[in-house]
Write a protein that holds these residues in place. Structure first.
Motif, short mmCIF file in Angstrom:
data_model
loop_
_atom_site.label_atom_id
_atom_site.label_comp_id
_atom_site.label_asym_id
_atom_site.label_seq_id
_atom_site.Cartn_x
_atom_site.Cartn_y
_atom_site.Cartn_z
N ASP A 31 -12.56 -58.27 25.13
CA ASP A 31 -11.25 -58.54 24.70
C ASP A 31 -10.08 -57.97 25.51
O ASP A 31 -9.35 -58.57 25.74
N PHE A 32 -10.66 -56.78 26.28
CA PHE A 32 -9.81 -56.09 27.10
C PHE A 32 -9.54 -57.27 28.51
O PHE A 32 -8.39 -57.59 28.92
N LEU A 33 -10.58 -57.82 28.85
CA LEU A 33 -10.34 -58.83 30.04
C LEU A 33 -9.79 -59.94 29.65
O LEU A 33 -9.17 -60.44 30.22
N ARG A 34 -9.91 -60.40 28.41
CA ARG A 34 -9.04 -61.63 27.87
C ARG A 34 -7.61 -61.23 28.16
O ARG A 34 -6.81 -62.10 28.71
N THR A 35 -7.22 -59.88 28.08
CA THR A 35 -5.70 -59.68 28.05
C THR A 35 -5.33 -59.88 29.67
O THR A 35 -4.37 -59.94 29.81
#
Length: 134
Positions: A31-35
């Protein structure tokens, strides 16, 4: 998402390994990497991890071609950032892929996540708010 066990969230801060060993950790990190538009790094790393467990030659070839098409080849939809020598080496081996076909690329991507994405993840809103819930 249910409450994550205390040890897990705290352990994620100790090393990238702890984070990646945990299914919830993987999801939160993704989720973080997607941001940051860099989830392909984690997805590639996980794909390589699964790839190494394949023993059937035919399955291995199919999986290798899929990983290659999705992450490695130039202009792949989720092209990872690896050096051209490594990319070239994979291209040459893709017709007869071995278990170690993606090892060098996987190490490079791990290094990239560990030195670049992971420290930012630890400072991120996502991780900090999970810590505060403990």
């Amino acid at each position: 998402m249910g409450k994550t066990p205390v040890d897990d969230v705290v352990a994620w801060g100790e090393s990238l390994d702890h984070l990646l060993e945990c299914k919830t950790g993987q999801l939160v990190f993704e989720d973080f990497l997607r941001t940051e538009y860099s989830e392909e790094n984690l997805l590639f790393w996980l794909a390589c991890k699964d790839y190494r467990k394949i023993t059937n030659k035919t399955e291995m070839t199919l999986a290798a071609k899929r990983i290659y098409a999705e992450f490695v080849q130039v202009d792949a939809p989720r092209q990872i950032n690896i050096d051209c020598v490594t990319r070239e080496e994979i291209s040459e081996n893709i017709s007869q892929p071995g278990t170690n076909c993606f090892d060098r690329a996987q190490r490079q991507i791990y290094g990239l996540m560990e030195n670049d994405c992971y420290p930012r993840f630890l400072k991120s809103e996502i991780y900090q708010s999970l810590l505060e819930q403990q």
